[in-house]
Design a protein around this motif. Structure first.
Motif, PDB file in Angstrom:
ATOM      1  N   THR A  75       0.861  -1.188   0.000  1.00  0.00           N
ATOM      2  CA  THR A  75       0.000   0.000   0.000  1.00  0.00           C
ATOM      3  C   THR A  75       0.904   1.248   0.000  1.00  0.00           C
ATOM      4  O   THR A  75       2.100   1.142   0.259  1.00  0.00           O
ATOM      5  N   PRO A  76       0.314   2.420  -0.279  1.00  0.00           N
ATOM      6  CA  PRO A  76       1.139   3.624  -0.317  1.00  0.00           C
ATOM      7  C   PRO A  76       1.763   3.942   1.055  1.00  0.00           C
ATOM      8  O   PRO A  76       1.142   3.710   2.093  1.00  0.00           O
ATOM      9  N   ILE A  77       2.981   4.486   1.025  1.00  0.00           N
ATOM     10  CA  ILE A  77       3.625   4.988   2.234  1.00  0.00           C
ATOM     11  C   ILE A  77       3.041   6.376   2.520  1.00  0.00           C
ATOM     12  O   ILE A  77       2.659   7.104   1.603  1.00  0.00           O
ATOM     13  N   VAL A  78       2.929   6.699   3.810  1.00  0.00           N
ATOM     14  CA  VAL A  78       2.503   8.045   4.198  1.00  0.00           C
ATOM     15  C   VAL A  78       3.699   8.731   4.864  1.00  0.00           C
ATOM     16  O   VAL A  78       4.270   8.199   5.814  1.00  0.00           O
ATOM     17  N   VAL A  79       4.059   9.885   4.344  1.00  0.00           N
ATOM     18  CA  VAL A  79       5.144  10.682   4.922  1.00  0.00           C
ATOM     19  C   VAL A  79       4.482  11.925   5.515  1.00  0.00           C
ATOM     20  O   VAL A  79       3.929  12.742   4.778  1.00  0.00           O
ATOM     21  N   GLU A  80       4.492  12.007   6.840  1.00  0.00           N
ATOM     22  CA  GLU A  80       3.739  13.096   7.485  1.00  0.00           C
ATOM     23  C   GLU A  80       4.661  14.069   8.217  1.00  0.00           C
ATOM     24  O   GLU A  80       5.478  13.676   9.042  1.00  0.00           O
ATOM     25  N   TYR A  81       4.477  15.345   7.897  1.00  0.00           N
ATOM     26  CA  TYR A  81       5.157  16.423   8.607  1.00  0.00           C
ATOM     27  C   TYR A  81       4.132  17.154   9.463  1.00  0.00           C
ATOM     28  O   TYR A  81       3.218  17.793   8.916  1.00  0.00           O
ATOM     29  N   PRO A  82       4.240  17.071  10.796  1.00  0.00           N
ATOM     30  CA  PRO A  82       3.320  17.855  11.625  1.00  0.00           C
ATOM     31  C   PRO A  82       3.644  19.346  11.469  1.00  0.00           C
ATOM     32  O   PRO A  82       4.812  19.708  11.308  1.00  0.00           O
TER      33      PRO A  82
END
Lengths: 259, 14
Positions: free
Chosen positions: A235-242
């Protein structure tokens, strides 16, 4: 009437700078709960999702009488935002059926007020339903560390294999001229939380992704000290910047699938 | 290595 007063113009500058190369035109969806933006890159491989909540402290004032969509060319918006000082307070304003988005920049000392109008665009973009799922593995690390890994490995190849296991996470690249591997061990004992590497693991994941996109995502590094990578096999990777006092910027990248 | 998949294959259109 829509009016959003942001205390730090640098936050919006950084957001737009990090988006404009992959996502040139985008719709800002404004409602009483805040501003969201979802957009796909032209090859439909990557997706960005921005959320700025109206009730967070980053907005000094926020008003949105009815839901509106502001279609904006992000390259133009970035040019306009370059006219603002980093410490300026920035106000975004639009009418209920807008053709124009107004930017007002107030300098801290109150001596300078700048106003810019840009024409809005009709952008026919496909909205995707992003499922709210639990991921097999969530890695949290310093954002500059992730930027460095992507930058280093992109010297040798086009895709990185991310291998999450209980000791940590491995990033590997194998190109025609050579190969490279970076092992990050889980480290939650360092003093500062933003310097920690943590791995929450339900199930081990090994997945390959295009470095071109990951490197593009790391343009958001200055938005946050930390980044989180959420992975589930195939599945797609999620790259999260708060984004402190505002919300978050997430990037989704479709995996490379073995034939 | 591997074939690049599309994001649209994973998330349904709304």
């Amino acid at each position: 009437m829509f009016e959003a007063k942001m205390l730090q113009s640098s936050v919006l500058k950084k957001i737009i700078e990090s988006l404009k190369d992959l996502f040139s035109d985008a719709n800002f969806d404004c409602s009483s709960s805040g501003i969201t933006l979802q957009d796909m890159d032209s090859s439909h491989v990557a997706l960005c999702y921005l959320k700025l909540r109206s009730d967070e402290e980053g907005f000094e004032d926020y008003r949105c009488d009815r839901n509106i969509t502001l279609g904006v060319n992000l390259v133009l918006m970035s040019k306009i935002l370059k006219c603002a000082g980093n410490d300026d307070v920035i106000t975004l304003r639009a009418e209920d059926e807008p053709n124009i988005l107004t930017f007002i920049f107030d300098s801290k000392n109150g001596e300078r007020v700048s106003k810019y109008d840009i024409k809005l665009m009709e952008i026919d973009s496909e909205l995707l339903g992003i499922p709210d799922t639990e991921y097999s593995c969530v890695v949290k690390m310093p954002s500059h560390e992730f930027q460095r890994i992507c930058s280093n490995l992109s010297q040798l190849g086009d895709s990185v294999t991310v291998d999450c296991h209980k000791e940590g996470v491995d990033f590997k690249v194998a190109g025609e001229q050579g190969s490279g591997a970076i092992k990050l061990k889980q480290n939650t004992t360092v003093d500062k939380e933003e310097d920690q590497v943590s791995v929450e693991l339900n199930e081990a994941v090994t997945q390959s992704f295009a470095l071109k996109f990951l490197c593009a995502f790391t343009k958001a590094t200055s938005l946050s000290d930390t980044v989180s990578l959420s992975l589930t096999q195939d599945t797609p990777i999620v790259v999260e910047y708060p984004i402190a006092q505002h919300g978050y910027l997430r990037f989704y990248l479709a995996p490379k699938i073995e034939e | 290595k591997g074939t690049q998949s599309k994001i649209t294959a994973f998330f349904p259109s709304e």
